[in-house]
Design a protein around this motif. Sequence first.
Motif, short mmCIF file in Angstrom:
data_model
loop_
_atom_site.label_atom_id
_atom_site.label_comp_id
_atom_site.label_asym_id
_atom_site.label_seq_id
_atom_site.Cartn_x
_atom_site.Cartn_y
_atom_site.Cartn_z
N ALA A 58 0.83 -1.21 0.00
CA ALA A 58 0.00 0.00 0.00
C ALA A 58 0.86 1.26 0.00
CB ALA A 58 -0.93 -0.01 1.22
N ARG B 208 2.59 1.64 -3.40
CA ARG B 208 1.66 2.05 -4.45
C ARG B 208 1.27 3.52 -4.29
NH1 ARG B 208 -4.42 -0.02 -4.48
NH2 ARG B 208 -4.44 1.66 -2.93
N THR B 209 1.35 4.02 -3.04
CA THR B 209 0.86 5.37 -2.76
C THR B 209 1.98 6.42 -2.85
OG1 THR B 209 -0.83 4.46 -1.30
CG2 THR B 209 -0.33 6.80 -1.08
N SER C 13 -0.96 6.20 -8.92
CA SER C 13 -1.54 4.89 -8.62
C SER C 13 -2.15 4.81 -7.24
CB SER C 13 -0.46 3.80 -8.76
OG SER C 13 0.64 4.07 -7.90
N ALA C 14 -2.11 5.90 -6.47
CA ALA C 14 -2.66 5.87 -5.11
C ALA C 14 -4.16 5.60 -5.12
CB ALA C 14 -2.36 7.19 -4.39
N SER C 15 -4.87 6.12 -6.13
CA SER C 15 -6.30 5.85 -6.24
C SER C 15 -6.74 6.12 -7.68
CB SER C 15 -7.11 6.73 -5.28
OG SER C 15 -7.16 8.07 -5.74
N PRO C 16 -7.78 5.45 -8.16
CA PRO C 16 -8.28 5.71 -9.52
C PRO C 16 -8.77 7.15 -9.68
CG PRO C 16 -9.11 3.62 -8.69
CD PRO C 16 -8.46 4.30 -7.53
N GLN C 17 -9.40 7.70 -8.63
CA GLN C 17 -9.89 9.08 -8.71
C GLN C 17 -8.75 10.07 -8.90
OE1 GLN C 17 -12.78 10.18 -9.06
NE2 GLN C 17 -12.70 12.36 -8.49
N GLU D 295 -8.18 14.92 -2.80
CA GLU D 295 -8.00 13.48 -2.98
C GLU D 295 -6.70 13.01 -2.35
OE1 GLU D 295 -8.86 9.59 -4.17
OE2 GLU D 295 -10.07 11.39 -3.86
N ARG E 184 -7.27 12.72 1.30
CA ARG E 184 -8.06 11.52 1.62
C ARG E 184 -7.20 10.27 1.55
NH1 ARG E 184 -10.27 7.30 -0.37
NH2 ARG E 184 -9.39 7.71 -2.44
N VAL E 185 -6.36 10.18 0.52
CA VAL E 185 -5.49 9.00 0.37
C VAL E 185 -4.51 8.90 1.53
CG1 VAL E 185 -3.63 8.05 -1.04
CG2 VAL E 185 -5.72 8.86 -2.13
N GLU F 184 -6.25 7.81 4.72
CA GLU F 184 -6.52 6.37 4.69
C GLU F 184 -5.26 5.55 4.92
OE1 GLU F 184 -7.99 3.13 1.35
OE2 GLU F 184 -8.78 5.18 1.26
#
Length: 642
Positions: free
Chosen positions: A6, A9-10, A20-24, A118, A121-122, A125
């Motif tokens: 994780a 990827r972040t 690549s942290a999130s699709p959004q 975003e 938020r990432v 999380e």
Amino acid sequence: MGLIDAISRTLSERGEVLDSASPQLARIRKQMQVVHDRLMSRLQRLIGDPKIARYLQDAIITQRDGRYVIPLQADFKGRIKAIVHDQSASGATLFVEPTSVVELNNEYRELQLAERDEVRRVLAELSQRVGEYAPELEQTVHVIARLDLAFAIAKYADHLRAAAPTLRPIRPRKGSPHPGTVIRLRQARHPLLDPETVVPIDLELDSQTYALVITGPNTGGKTVALKTVGLLALMAQSGLPIPAAQGSELSVFRSIFADIGDEQSIEQSLSTFSGHITNINRILKRSGKRSLVILDELGAGTDPQEGAALARAILDYLLGRGVTTLVTTHHPELKAYAYNTPGVVNASVEFDIETLRPTYRLTIGLPGRSNALAIAQRLGLPEEIIAAARAELHPDELRVDGLLDEIHRQREMARQARAAAEKARREAETLRAELAARLEHIEDERHAVLDAARKEAETQLEALRGELEAVRRQLKRARQPLDVIAQAEEKLEVVEEEQMPPVERRRPRLPRRTAAPRRVILRPGVKVHVPQLGAQGVIVSLDEEQAEVQVGVLRVRVRRAELQAAAEETDSPEAAAAPQSDSAPKAEPVTAPESGYAPSPGVELDLRGQRVDEALDELDRYLDAAFLAGLPWVRIIHGRGT
């Protein structure tokens, strides 16, 4: 997905949040790139337009307050429909946003804000996921810190050419004022001095001595010797190797006190003498039998007669309380005090009369010499003054100085002889190693020659056997008698039986080193004593350096040199006369070293059922005791509560 995946990827290696942290986040950044390209393209067309370019200060695109603008000359304000965001310090340039790009700037700014939200938020999380592993991560950080410390200690020890000392527990003796402390430093060096130029010292307080009085000239190394002992004791108790030779030993002192240097203070109206006495008074109140006290220039800074009397009284007080004490002084009365007082020994730093320079060597057992007249004579003071000064001295003092000179000369000769003997021993060891290498090479050649001869003989015998078999078949087909072939085969069998066996490698026999009187015969089945465990066991197997010993239900591996003879296994005339079978492995006598470890606390500690605080305290005490006992390993039994 695991925590490591994780994070990978972040975040990038530079700590930046990846697409690549999130699709959004990936979608927002893709849109930002498209809008940014459109915005830059439109601005480029504007500054490239000849009708607009003549109004601009420079043909560049810049940013103000997060919005893209172009620099407009203040004199042409109003020539371009635009919103002013800023101006230069001189006021000659206005940074304006053309109205044709306002919508694109707004869209780009909205996407920037969406990206920021975003990313937050990432990260929130990811932080929550990291928090779920907080105990494991804290433990990992703790272990990494311990590893980092271990590597730092190893690197520092390698830089200092340091060695790990043997830590001895303090064992007070009944009926003796000796506190039971041990200080045995070999080739000790101050850790802050250049190891290439510093003169190492040897310092040892034996089983009858726990106070040392060092005398000698100024700048001779007395204070450095005190600091060396104090620093090395602290380093050893901190888990650091010390800059000293192998075999150094130190007790684990509960406290170490030192009064070193000039403590005069203008602010506090303290003289040198007052400063020393203030420190010494504090030390006397807090020191005990498990303390090490170091006092530099004891009794200095006041009247010599009173200072010497006070120094003797302070030493008497410390000795009476059984405190291990190291002091330096210039008072000659303390030389006689150290000579006549049990538990105290003289020491001195040497001075070379020829060069008028100190040698920095510490000599235990001899007081320092008074070199004032000799130095004055070497420096050219008139002879009549030197003679008059000698006449003022008591003849006994002159005789004592002469005796000390002779003793120092004899010790210097002995030191040089010992150094020569040590050099000869090292050269002999070098020659012995070279001889072993040469013999090994000769044995390799012998083994190769004999092996080649054996293989050639086998080849020839095999060829002869094939020829005999071919002749046998021919005679058989011709129906001829086979008696001759049978005789030849019998002779061939005799030759095969006499053929040399495979060559065995022989170990070169070199002169044995002198062994200590106490020896133990090491071979499987022999009962031995394991000092680290404080128990006896039976040897199961041996290799060149270690032995596997069965101790009760446990099997441990111990260095051969650490094994001691059990009472019934020591060498005796009967044991020496007992025959050994050829098939039994050779018994090898090794020296059985004396045990100097503390009593063993046992190899197992059961912490089950205890609270965390109680278990940690008991674990610390147990590990300290196990280390002082020299245990090679221990077993800790613990578990999660119900």
